[in-house]
Design a protein around this motif. Structure first.
Motif, PDB file in Angstrom:
ATOM      1  N   CYS A 196       0.822  -1.069  -0.174  1.00 54.48           N
ATOM      2  CA  CYS A 196       0.049  -0.133   0.028  1.00 54.48           C
ATOM      3  C   CYS A 196       0.671   1.191   0.147  1.00 54.48           C
ATOM      4  N   ALA A 197       0.562   2.241  -0.676  1.00 51.34           N
ATOM      5  CA  ALA A 197       1.038   3.365  -0.765  1.00 51.34           C
ATOM      6  C   ALA A 197       0.232   4.716  -0.332  1.00 51.34           C
ATOM      7  N   ALA A 198       0.546   5.358   0.616  1.00 48.84           N
ATOM      8  CA  ALA A 198      -0.366   6.648   0.852  1.00 48.84           C
ATOM      9  C   ALA A 198       0.653   7.853   1.370  1.00 48.84           C
ATOM     10  N   GLY A 199      -0.059   8.925   1.126  1.00 43.44           N
ATOM     11  CA  GLY A 199       0.928  10.190   1.698  1.00 43.44           C
ATOM     12  C   GLY A 199      -0.136  11.332   1.358  1.00 43.44           C
ATOM     13  N   PRO A 200       0.406  12.367   1.546  1.00 49.49           N
ATOM     14  CA  PRO A 200      -0.341  13.681   1.547  1.00 49.49           C
ATOM     15  C   PRO A 200      -1.106  13.854   0.063  1.00 49.49           C
ATOM     16  N   ALA A 201      -2.231  14.137   0.200  1.00 48.66           N
ATOM     17  CA  ALA A 201      -2.951  14.233  -1.404  1.00 48.66           C
ATOM     18  C   ALA A 201      -2.545  15.673  -2.059  1.00 48.66           C
ATOM     19  N   PRO A 202      -2.272  15.577  -3.132  1.00 49.60           N
ATOM     20  CA  PRO A 202      -1.892  16.932  -3.878  1.00 49.60           C
ATOM     21  C   PRO A 202      -3.264  17.783  -4.015  1.00 49.60           C
ATOM     22  N   GLU A 203      -3.230  18.854  -3.729  1.00 49.60           N
ATOM     23  CA  GLU A 203      -4.539  19.767  -3.672  1.00 49.60           C
ATOM     24  C   GLU A 203      -5.422  19.492  -4.752  1.00 49.60           C
ATOM     25  N   ASP A 204      -4.825  19.520  -6.290  1.00 54.85           N
ATOM     26  CA  ASP A 204      -5.812  19.277  -7.203  1.00 54.85           C
ATOM     27  C   ASP A 204      -6.637  17.837  -7.223  1.00 54.85           C
ATOM     28  N   GLU A 205      -5.989  16.687  -6.366  1.00 54.87           N
ATOM     29  CA  GLU A 205      -6.618  15.458  -6.207  1.00 54.87           C
ATOM     30  C   GLU A 205      -7.875  15.524  -5.200  1.00 54.87           C
ATOM     31  N   THR A 206      -7.850  16.510  -4.492  1.00 54.74           N
ATOM     32  CA  THR A 206      -8.776  16.785  -3.396  1.00 54.74           C
ATOM     33  C   THR A 206     -10.144  17.843  -3.956  1.00 54.74           C
ATOM     34  N   ALA A 207      -9.706  18.599  -4.931  1.00 52.40           N
ATOM     35  CA  ALA A 207     -10.752  19.501  -5.347  1.00 52.40           C
ATOM     36  C   ALA A 207     -11.990  18.923  -5.405  1.00 52.40           C
ATOM     37  N   GLY A 208     -13.267  19.741  -5.581  1.00 49.27           N
ATOM     38  CA  GLY A 208     -14.449  19.213  -5.869  1.00 49.27           C
ATOM     39  C   GLY A 208     -14.635  19.150  -7.225  1.00 49.27           C
ATOM     40  N   ALA A 209     -15.784  18.143  -7.697  1.00 49.99           N
ATOM     41  CA  ALA A 209     -15.911  18.104  -9.013  1.00 49.99           C
ATOM     42  C   ALA A 209     -15.950  19.627  -9.913  1.00 49.99           C
ATOM     43  N   ASP A 210     -16.149  20.593  -9.213  1.00 47.06           N
ATOM     44  CA  ASP A 210     -16.216  21.838 -10.219  1.00 47.06           C
ATOM     45  C   ASP A 210     -15.029  22.665 -10.238  1.00 47.06           C
ATOM     46  N   GLY A 211     -13.972  21.751  -9.301  1.00 43.52           N
ATOM     47  CA  GLY A 211     -12.579  22.555  -9.378  1.00 43.52           C
ATOM     48  C   GLY A 211     -12.468  23.110  -8.218  1.00 43.52           C
ATOM     49  N   SER A 212     -13.357  23.353  -7.190  1.00 42.20           N
ATOM     50  CA  SER A 212     -13.081  24.343  -6.264  1.00 42.20           C
ATOM     51  C   SER A 212     -12.244  23.354  -5.029  1.00 42.20           C
TER      52      SER A 212
END
Length: 185
Positions: free
Chosen positions: A74-90
């Protein structure tokens, strides 16, 4: 079943992690990815990538063992900000504390023995210690086995989808989110 454990990966594990990844993808993703994409996967390149990730991050890598056998990772780490954005990009309000579980793979012959759950639980513990408050993972929407795994862990689809180019074939993924406090039953 022999002793089953999870531990942080070490650089010498990289070759076996790469082998498990390629063998598992060629088996489990044969219907998701074009044959030429699977045929072109390079074990040496995968091993180098995993060795660099283990040594340098940004993800932490964990391996599951059963007896003397390395059976999954398993690999896990801090999520890049663009991976956490809402469906609308917010941007997500909690983007700074979201962990990305980029992969949980158990070699099929070792499946259904709790290794995936132990891997996710250990990654969750490590991510909580690093300050993360929740996790996300991207899963092909037709990968019923992986979706079922995350469902059993209490993770849910959050309504965000993306489509990747998988060797000229679109691969639609859904984003799942859930707790990093995984309860093993």
């Amino acid at each position: 079943m022999a002793d089953a454990t999870v531990r942080p990966a070490e650089p010498h594990d990289a070759a076996e992690i790469a082998r498990i990844q390629l063998d598992t993808w060629r088996t489990a993703y044969a219907d998701l990815l074009p044959p030429q994409v699977l045929a072109e996967l390079d074990a040496g390149e995968a091993e180098l990538t995993w060795r660099q990730t283990i040594e340098q991050g940004p993800a932490q890598v964990f391996v599951a063992t059963e007896g003397d056998w390395l059976v999954g990772f398993c690999a896990a780490g801090p999520a890049p900000e663009d991976e956490t954005a809402g469906a609308d990009g917010s941007p997500a309000k909690d983007s700074a504390t979201v962990a990305l579980v980029s992969t949980v793979l158990v070699e099929p012959r070792w499946g259904r023995r709790g290794h995936g759950g132990r891997l996710l639980a250990e990654a969750g513990r490590a991510m909580r210690e690093a300050g993360s408050t929740r996790g996300i993972a991207w899963v092909p929407e037709t990968d019923k086995a992986t979706l079922g795994f995350y469902d059993r862990a209490g993770w849910v689809a959050d309504g965000t989808v993306r489509t990747l180019d998988a060797g000229g074939r679109p691969l639609r993924e859904i984003r799942l989110t859930g707790t990093l406090r995984i309860e093993l039953v």
